[in-house]
Design an enzyme around this catalytic site. Structure first.
Site, PDB file in Angstrom:
ATOM      1  CD  GLU A   1      40.697 -65.715  36.878  1.00 56.14           C
ATOM      2  OE1 GLU A   1      41.118 -66.232  38.058  1.00 56.14           O
ATOM      3  OE2 GLU A   1      41.529 -65.073  36.090  1.00 56.14           O
TER       4      GLU A   1
ATOM      5  CG  HIS B   1      43.338 -62.318  40.399  1.00 57.09           C
ATOM      6  ND1 HIS B   1      44.184 -63.263  39.895  1.00 57.09           N
ATOM      7  CD2 HIS B   1      43.741 -61.568  40.890  1.00 57.09           C
ATOM      8  CE1 HIS B   1      45.265 -62.965  40.821  1.00 57.09           C
ATOM      9  NE2 HIS B   1      44.833 -61.844  41.231  1.00 57.09           N
TER      10      HIS B   1
END
Length: 747
Positions: free
Chosen positions: A587, A723
């Site tokens: 990320e 995510h």
């Protein structure tokens, strides 16, 4: 840290005068009347006028405004422009240079002109000063206006460089090509460009005026054909009259006995033939190819004769190419075409060798670890079997050629280096090197078989190591690669070696071919050199999907004919069921690896479908996390405030990744970020990669979406905390299992 030297304020004039003096000294017999007049008129100018003219010559374009010609060391420009105009070096803007004038204008000056034109128009202009320059220019060009009187009303005075053919010719005599300016001199004086390493006395490249003028025409034609190619890409261009005018020009170029000019003339004719073919003007293409000599124009002629149904002329030309080929590639083409199209059986030994190279190439299984690095994979394959293996390709042979003939190429008083900036002898490409030094070359080729050949080579390498040249590049393993060539090359029998019981080294015919026709024999050499038990082998590596090029086949054939073992090996990627993978996800603060940073890494180590270990950490990126990233990932600035930096965990991550294949969903993104982070720590990072997006498309085609979320829905893979790095990496492991199930299953 070295400090670059400061240049004298008149450095550009000094460079220019250095060039002019060199040309007058070396090329007096080649100066045209126009060039001589130019030199005389320039010498009569005042020094400030010379400075201003050279400043203009060194800048782009032909058109200049007096307002952009202000130089502290020169002084007031108006009287100097008057002097230059009086002597014909510059002139006012005329109709024929308006195109150059428009390109030179600033937006403000363009608007000034439109404003001056307004009183002559029946209606107000439909453009405004705020419009872009292209919009204003289109509006100006559409107006039925005589622009020259309006240009004269501008506050700036515009002038146009004149007599450029003469100065371009002088530049050409010095550089051997059409050169726009003297930037090479500046780079030399700043210590950026090395010169003078080979020799200080230079012979002229031309000694005859007609020869020099033809060479200049051919050099100009090279640039003109590049422009013509761009022009013909526009559908509105009428191609046939342009190409017919070129055919007239080509037919007026005189034939010459100078090999370099014959070659360049042939190249231009071939370029024109290709342009004519692209425009479907096949009769013109044939006419251009007939003006060219040898390969590859001969191939195009054969194909066009066949395409147009002229089988008789096609077969006659093919037979000539087979009987007397200009190079190996020409023979290979003619033999292949004759067999496929004319159904003629040819059982010569040369063809059977070629057939063996193409069709009997063994397949070697190489671990997928080397995907994208086929040569490295085959090197590892042979090293595991006790071979010394090198990625040699062209540079090995170019280095051997350059070092063995270094003196003749670079240092001999008659070597074809014609100015201090040249790094490759001009006669190499033109075919003049071997005739010029034939006796010396043959003597040195015989020395390749001498017991002290390796010592001779090492001496040359030591004496010249690091000298900038345009033949080959230096590297630390060069000696280690070259010495086995000298030590273990087999012995052949040169047709002229009457009293040589052992025969010449197999290296001799390879280097002889390079000396005789460098263009044809300086590329296409096999990728790898193998050495074991005092035996050499050369391997051309072909990974799945690679194509063999004709010049590569020609080099393999030449090596085999010389006595070496040279072959093609086809690679087949082997999927090791016990291969170690690390499936990784990051990320980040944004989408650009060069500027954005990683805020979380999640990685899963997998072998044979089993998870061995995991690695997961938040990272402090050293910058603010944008709000949209926090909304997407759930990672806030507060969460990473006390997290380690990438530098803190770099060594631990490197250890985790060691020996594995890097796997990610859209691997280019994740790999790019990890590589950028390692680079910031000045640490190397290089891993084989597998992308699950690419491979899911390949093995599971036809799905509506290949996003991680949609694939997990399609294949019922659990994906919690999408995510977040470790969650995404864990889901991607399941995609890897699906991919490997397909890859490892029998076809």
């Amino acid at each position: 840290m070295s400090v670059r030297p400061e240049l004298d304020t008149r450095y550009y004039l000094q460079h220019f005068q250095e060039l002019l003096q060199f040309v007058k000294t070396h090329y007096g017999a080649c100066l045209t009347p126009l060039a001589n007049t130019w030199l005389d008129d320039f010498a009569q100018l005042s020094m400030p006028a010379q400075q201003l003219l050279v400043r203009m010559l060194n800048r782009k374009g032909r058109v200049f405004a007096d307002s952009e010609l202000s130089y502290t060391e020169i002084g007031p420009v108006a009287p100097l422009l008057a002097e230059l105009q009086h002597t014909g070096f510059i002139a006012a803007v005329t109709e024929d240079v308006l195109t150059d004038f428009w390109l030179r204008l600033t937006k403000d000056t363009l608007w000034q002109l439109l404003d001056l034109a307004q009183p002559q128009l029946a209606s107000p202009l439909e453009v405004k000063k705020s419009h872009t320059k292209p919009v204003l220019l289109r509006a100006a060009l559409a107006l039925p206006i005589d622009w020259l009187p309006l240009i004269a009303q501008l506050p700036q005075q515009y002038v146009v460089l004149q007599r450029l053919d003469a100065i371009n010719y002088l530049y050409f005599l010095y550089f051997g090509r059409v050169e726009p300016n003297l930037s090479l001199f500046t780079l030399r004086d700043l210590g950026i460009r090395q010169t003078g390493q080979f020799k200080q006395q230079f012979s002229p490249r031309f000694t005859d005026l007609a020869e020099a003028e033809l060479a200049f025409q051919l050099a100009q034609a090279k640039l003109a054909l590049a422009d013509l190619s761009k022009q013909l890409k526009h559908e509105t261009t009428e191609a046939e009259p342009l190409l017919r005018s070129w055919l007239d020009k080509v037919q007026q170029w005189p034939n010459t006995h100078i090999p370099a000019l014959t070659l360049k003339r042939s190249e231009r004719c071939y370029q024109l033939g290709k342009l004519a073919e692209q425009q479907k003007l096949l009769s013109l293409a044939v006419a251009f190819y007939q003006q060219s000599n040898g390969f590859p124009a001969s191939e195009r002629l054969v194909r066009l004769y066949w395409q147009q149904g002229d089988k008789t002329q096609c077969q006659q030309l093919l037979q000539r190419l087979l009987d007397d080929p200009s190079c190996d590639e020409e023979w290979l083409f003619a033999d292949d075409f004759y067999q496929r199209k004319c159904h003629v059986c040819n059982s010569s030994q040369r063809r059977s060798q070629l057939t063996q190279l193409l069709h009997a190439a063994p397949q070697i299984g190489v671990d997928e670890l080397y995907l994208g690095k086929a040569e490295a994979g085959l090197i590892a394959h042979y090293q595991a079997r006790g071979y010394r293996a090198f990625h040699s390709e062209n540079n090995l042979w170019l280095a051997l050629f350059g070092l063995w003939f270094w003196h003749e190429l670079f240092e001999h008083q008659e070597s074809a280096l014609h100015n201090p900036f040249e790094r490759r002898p001009r006669n190499l490409s033109a075919g003049g090197f071997y005739p010029q030094f034939q006796a010396t070359i043959e003597h040195k080729l015989a020395q390749l078989a001498a017991p002290n050949a390796a010592t001779i080579l090492l001496s040359a390498l030591t004496a010249h190591y690091g000298k900038a040249n345009s033949l080959f590049y230096w590297h630390g393993d060069l000696a280690e690669q070259l010495l086995p060539l000298l030590q273990y090359a087999p012995r052949g029998h040169h047709k002229n070696a009457e009293n040589d019981e052992q025969g010449e080294s197999a290296l001799a015919p390879i280097l002889r071919a390079m000396a005789q026709d460098f263009n044809r024999n300086s590329s296409g050499y096999p990728d790898l050199l193998l050495c074991k038990d005092n035996q050499l082998q050369f391997i051309e590596v072909k990974a799945p999907g690679d194509k063999i090029q004709r010049h590569q086949l020609a080099r393999l054939l030449a090596l085999n004919n010389a006595g070496f073992t040279a072959r093609i090996e086809k690679l087949q990627w082997v999927v090791d069921p016990n291969r170690l993978y690390v499936v990784l996800d990051v990320e980040t603060t944004g989408g650009k690896a060069g500027t954005d940073r990683v805020i979380e890494i999640g990685a899963v180590k997998v072998q044979a479908g089993e998870v061995l270990d995991t690695f997961s950490t938040l990272l402090n990126p050293g910058r603010f996390i944008p709000s949209f990233i926090s909304r997407l990932t759930g990672i806030s600035n507060a969460m990473v405030a006390d997290a380690p930096t990438f530098a803190d965990i770099a060594s631990k991550l490197a250890e985790f990744l060691q020996g594995a294949v890097f796997v990610a969903h859209n691997a280019k993104f994740d790999y790019g970020f990890i590589r950028a982070e390692f680079a910031r720590c000045e640490l190397p990072f290089d891993m084989p990669q597998l992308c699950t997006v690419v491979n899911m498309r390949r093995y599971y085609p036809g799905l509506a979406s290949y996003s991680l979320g949609k694939l997990c829905e399609e294949f019922e893979i659990k994906l919690k905390n999408h995510h977040r790095a470790l969650a995404d990496a864990t889901a991607t492991v399941e995609l890897l299992k699906l991919i490997n199930a397909k890859r490892q299953s029998p076809e």
